[in-house]
Design an enzyme around this catalytic site. Structure first.
Site, PDB file in Angstrom:
ATOM      1  N   PHE A 107      42.718  39.175  32.024  1.00 16.84           N
ATOM      2  CA  PHE A 107      41.354  39.149  32.061  1.00 16.84           C
ATOM      3  C   PHE A 107      40.349  38.212  32.762  1.00 16.84           C
ATOM      4  CE2 PHE A 107      38.431  35.969  29.822  1.00 16.84           C
ATOM      5  CZ  PHE A 107      39.575  35.190  29.271  1.00 16.84           C
ATOM      6  N   LYS A 108      41.307  37.241  33.098  1.00 16.33           N
ATOM      7  CA  LYS A 108      40.890  36.184  34.012  1.00 16.33           C
ATOM      8  C   LYS A 108      40.128  36.916  35.270  1.00 16.33           C
ATOM      9  CE  LYS A 108      42.478  32.729  31.358  1.00 16.33           C
ATOM     10  NZ  LYS A 108      43.039  33.393  30.497  1.00 16.33           N
ATOM     11  N   ASP A 109      40.531  37.913  35.608  1.00 12.67           N
ATOM     12  CA  ASP A 109      40.082  38.361  37.056  1.00 12.67           C
ATOM     13  C   ASP A 109      38.547  38.565  36.747  1.00 12.67           C
ATOM     14  OD1 ASP A 109      42.275  38.591  38.528  1.00 12.67           O
ATOM     15  OD2 ASP A 109      43.142  40.426  37.845  1.00 12.67           O
ATOM     16  N   LEU A 112      37.235  35.283  37.794  1.00 13.81           N
ATOM     17  CA  LEU A 112      37.665  34.656  38.850  1.00 13.81           C
ATOM     18  C   LEU A 112      37.617  35.336  40.212  1.00 13.81           C
ATOM     19  CD1 LEU A 112      40.516  32.508  37.344  1.00 13.81           C
ATOM     20  CD2 LEU A 112      38.724  31.645  38.645  1.00 13.81           C
TER      21      LEU A 112
END
Ligand SMILES: *Cc1c(COP(=O)(O)O)cnc(C)c1O
Length: 493
Positions: A107-109, A112
């Protein structure tokens, strides 16, 4: 819209300045001085990008419409597997918000992939001539997502520290094979908290900061302490709610529960901001693994990090100091910067603090131990043929405990934070695949066969990539690693 420090309200910056600076000089985090309201009716039919603009513009008020739309367009495009960016899967009675269809399959995408564009725009707005060095500590997923987002971005360098023995094989390979001359990856002998503390220390190390400044560098952060990461994360909570509304799976104004597998408290804080903006939410369920500091906190009001960090099958949640909780407590205390300064001092010096439990009623903390995680993956797969990764399994198990205890029949959106292929070995074992003699890629293939899912390119492409970064250091050496990479000298003699 101004951003103020949780430890000193008189520090007040514009959004672009807060994004560049990352963290306040007093050690506090920047929070929006007020949360903008939205009208759900007007957002109903928007696609992801249009919705992102409507949500984000209220926070990033010094970005022009054209600039912000460019940032959004450059982030949420075909780098994601599907045009809806964050699809929802209904599994039994639960809705899984799949946040892992971006380039690094976690989920960091979601944040980021846009942060580099926000940062570049912020530098333009402020006429910054220096080169920016992004210092990042990672429990596995932020590192790769940040590297991917910032690799080969002009006038930016990125340094990532990860716990050498605290990430999955796939996570490690993803980082060590990162290309781009402006990237630097270091494994440290220590855990995520050591990495995060080391990075925070560098930000506050005057000698270090001025040595860099003399060489034309300024520091910034890609961790969720950066407000530029939190704001984009609000969008998908609205997107999921509105999607369910359009599909008649929710009634007009119906309140939902939101359950989030939590580490640094960034994702769930974004959900809380969504509620403040007008999203109908009943309860927030904050799910932890065996490192259940937050479960204890929401149960007792006492935050106590005086325990050993356990390495679990959900490494991205192996954290004892959840940075973003500071922001939440600042809001809950009625913006009491004095109180926040003193409890954070208590945390640093004594290892614990107490907070008024009555102010935490919207939140429920629950955790899942390792046994429960593996069982949950197996049960959900057998019953629904749906494959959870270990982090999402923590959330699922924790939610079931909440439901059982409170008899709450609200519908729930569970944040699904990683692809099961990112944690292939553990997920495979949980659904009965023997992994003992198999290498990681064989496990991945077997997992794909048994689940009928396709191996994500982010994983299959790793097989042929060269290891580029093989740096290791002790936590005391982080500063020198950065100085060496940047070829900056300090007067040590
Ligand atoms: C980072 C991460 C989390 C924790 O999110 P926070 O915003 O730090 O609370 C949970 N699951 C996965 C897979 C992650 O990468």
């Amino acid at each position: 819209m101004r951003y103020i420090s949780t430890r000193d309200k008189t520090v007040s910056l514009k959004a672009s300045q807060a994004i560049i600076q990352g963290i306040s000089k007093d050690g506090g985090l920047f929070v929006p001085e007020a949360i903008p309201l939205v009208d759900l009716d007007k957002l109903k039919d928007l696609d992801y990008k249009a919705l992102a603009y409507e949500i984000m513009k209220g926070f990033l008020t010094d970005f022009s419409e054209e600039d912000l739309k460019d940032c959004i367009g450059n982030a949420y495009n075909d780098k994601f597997e599907m045009p809806e960016i964050a699809p929802i899967a209904q599994v039994g009675e639960k809705f899984y918000l799949e946040l892992y269809h971006g380039p690094t399959i976690a989920f960091k995408d979601m944040a980021l992939s846009i942060l580099p564009h926000l940062l570049k725009t912020a530098m333009k707005i402020n006429g910054i001539k220096e080169e920016v060095v992004i210092l990042t500590a990672t429990s596995g997923d932020t590192g790769k997502a940040a590297l991917e987002g910032f690799a080969n971005v002009d006038k930016i360098k990125i340094v990532v520290f990860f716990p050498e023995n605290g990430v999955s094989e796939i996570q490690k390979l993803q980082m060590k094979t990162q290309t781009g001359d402006n990237t630097f990856v270091v494994g440290i002998n220590g855990n995520f908290d050591d990495a995060q503390n080391g990075v925070k220390k560098l930000f506050n190390d005057g000698e270090f900061v001025s040595a860099l400044k003399n060489e034309g560098y300024i520091l910034s952060s890609a961790n969720s302490i950066n407000i530029g990461r939190l704001v984009p994360q609000i969008v998908y909570y609205f997107h999921s709610y509105l999607t369910l509304l359009r599909e008649d799976k929710l009634g007009e104004g119906e309140k939902i529960n939101i359950c989030v597998p939590t580490g640094n408290f960034g994702n769930i804080l974004a959900a809380y901001y969504a509620k403040k903006m007008g999203l109908p939410v009943n309860k927030f369920i904050c799910a932890s693994n065996d490192n259940k500091v937050l479960t204890d906190f929401f149960t007792t009001g006492i935050y106590d990090r005086r325990r050993d960090l356990k390495l679990t099958s959900s490494p991205s949640m192996d954290i004892l100091i959840s940075s973003n909780l500071e922001r939440f407590l600042f809001h809950m205390s009625g913006n009491d910067d004095g109180l926040i300064s003193s409890i954070m001092k208590g945390l640093a010096e004594e290892g614990y603090y107490q907070f008024d439990k009555e102010k935490l009623v919207d939140f429920f903390g629950a955790y899942a131990d390792e046994d429960e995680v593996f069982k949950t993956i197996g049960q959900v797969f057998n019953k629904y043929n749906y494959l959870l990764d270990t982090h999402t399994a923590v959330a699922t198990s924790a939610y079931e405990k909440y439901e059982f205890e409170y008899n709450d029949d609200s519908k729930v959106i569970i944040a699904s934070t990683a692809s099961p292929f990112k944690f292939a070995s553990n997920v495979a074992q949980a659904i009965g695949i023997g992994v003992r003699d198999l290498d990681e890629f064989k496990i991945v293939d077997t997992l794909a066969q048994k689940s009928g899912l396709e191996v994500p390119v982010a994983v299959s492409s790793l097989k042929d990539k060269k290891i580029i970064h093989n740096n290791k250091c002790n936590k005391e050496e982080m500063k020198n690693m950065v100085l060496d990479f940047l070829k900056v000298g300090v007067n040590n003699d």
